[in-house]
Design a protein around this motif. Structure first.
Motif, PDB file in Angstrom:
ATOM      1  N   THR A  97      15.380 -14.639   6.387  1.00  0.00           N
ATOM      2  CA  THR A  97      14.718 -13.891   5.312  1.00  0.00           C
ATOM      3  C   THR A  97      15.222 -12.453   5.258  1.00  0.00           C
ATOM      4  O   THR A  97      15.506 -11.922   4.178  1.00  0.00           O
ATOM      5  CB  THR A  97      13.186 -13.936   5.494  1.00  0.00           C
ATOM      6  OG1 THR A  97      12.763 -15.303   5.452  1.00  0.00           O
ATOM      7  CG2 THR A  97      12.473 -13.149   4.408  1.00  0.00           C
ATOM      8  N   GLN A  98      15.356 -11.815   6.409  1.00  0.00           N
ATOM      9  CA  GLN A  98      15.864 -10.435   6.435  1.00  0.00           C
ATOM     10  C   GLN A  98      17.287 -10.373   5.876  1.00  0.00           C
ATOM     11  O   GLN A  98      17.613  -9.469   5.109  1.00  0.00           O
ATOM     12  CB  GLN A  98      15.811  -9.872   7.855  1.00  0.00           C
ATOM     13  CG  GLN A  98      16.327  -8.453   7.962  1.00  0.00           C
ATOM     14  CD  GLN A  98      15.469  -7.411   7.254  1.00  0.00           C
ATOM     15  OE1 GLN A  98      14.402  -7.706   6.738  1.00  0.00           O
ATOM     16  NE2 GLN A  98      15.938  -6.195   7.213  1.00  0.00           N
ATOM     17  N   ASN A  99      18.132 -11.327   6.247  1.00  0.00           N
ATOM     18  CA  ASN A  99      19.490 -11.346   5.691  1.00  0.00           C
ATOM     19  C   ASN A  99      19.456 -11.451   4.170  1.00  0.00           C
ATOM     20  O   ASN A  99      20.198 -10.761   3.466  1.00  0.00           O
ATOM     21  CB  ASN A  99      20.286 -12.527   6.259  1.00  0.00           C
ATOM     22  CG  ASN A  99      20.913 -12.240   7.601  1.00  0.00           C
ATOM     23  OD1 ASN A  99      20.602 -11.255   8.258  1.00  0.00           O
ATOM     24  ND2 ASN A  99      21.787 -13.141   8.031  1.00  0.00           N
ATOM     25  N   TRP A 106       9.102  -9.480   0.537  1.00  0.00           N
ATOM     26  CA  TRP A 106       8.743 -10.606   1.400  1.00  0.00           C
ATOM     27  C   TRP A 106       7.249 -10.853   1.257  1.00  0.00           C
ATOM     28  O   TRP A 106       6.436  -9.948   1.459  1.00  0.00           O
ATOM     29  CB  TRP A 106       9.107 -10.220   2.821  1.00  0.00           C
ATOM     30  CG  TRP A 106       8.862 -11.186   3.926  1.00  0.00           C
ATOM     31  CD1 TRP A 106       7.890 -12.134   4.030  1.00  0.00           C
ATOM     32  CD2 TRP A 106       9.612 -11.255   5.142  1.00  0.00           C
ATOM     33  NE1 TRP A 106       7.993 -12.794   5.224  1.00  0.00           N
ATOM     34  CE2 TRP A 106       9.045 -12.265   5.934  1.00  0.00           C
ATOM     35  CE3 TRP A 106      10.697 -10.548   5.654  1.00  0.00           C
ATOM     36  CZ2 TRP A 106       9.539 -12.590   7.193  1.00  0.00           C
ATOM     37  CZ3 TRP A 106      11.177 -10.883   6.898  1.00  0.00           C
ATOM     38  CH2 TRP A 106      10.601 -11.897   7.657  1.00  0.00           C
TER      39      TRP A 106
END
Length: 170
Positions: free
Chosen positions: A96-98, A112
């Motif tokens: 998710t961070q990527n 998010w």
């Protein structure tokens, strides 16, 4: 890596659609994330249908921005064949961070939206998109071109008082 320092949560978007090549790039970035034992439990549902985004925006109190986002991505964990089952959520956090960093790097805004481990939210999404029992929703991401006044910018969060060396003592 300037994007790491300028990415922030963007909750308001222009009505402009996100180009397919940018969607592909975000998903590719997500799948480049590290995962425990290289198990790569991630799967994704790309949502552009406004009626479906509206329904997803009602899943929880902090999902409202999906109603006006041109794009939503549901990040899923496929729990079949995991070598290290206790780490699937960490794997999806990295993915998710990527994805968020790639979105910001491409001039998009994203936020998010937490789902797991809240069973009520997980169950609602599972029903809405027809997930099989071995696939669990981890989070949703609202994505679009930042509306006027919404931009990715530097906000210095560094705090030396949160850093310790060798032990948890000053």
């Amino acid at each position: 890596m300037e994007t790491i320092f300028t990415r922030r949560s963007i909750r308001e978007y222009e009505s402009k659609k996100v180009e397919p090549e940018k969607i592909d790039k975000m998903l590719r970035a997500a799948m480049q994330a590290p995962s425990a034992g290289n198990q790569q439990p991630w799967e994704f549902i790309v949502v552009e249908d406004q009626e479906r985004l509206l329904k997803l925006s009602e899943v929880g109190p902090y999902a409202g921005m999906l109603a006006k986002a041109p794009l939503g991505i549901i990040v899923l964990g496929n729990l079949d064949n995991l070598r290290f089952p206790v780490y699937w959520e960490q794997d999806l956090g990295a993915a998710t961070q990527n994805l968020l960093l790639q979105a910001a790097d491409d001039g998009l805004g994203a936020v998010w939206i937490g789902v797991a481990p809240l069973k009520e939210r997980e169950n609602l999404i599972t029903e809405m998109v027809g997930l099989p029992e071995h696939v669990r929703p981890f989070c949703m991401i609202a994505i679009g071109y930042p509306d006027e006044g919404q931009k990715n910018y530097f906000n210095d969060r560094f705090d030396k008082d949160r850093i310790y060396y060798e032990t948890y003592q000053r």
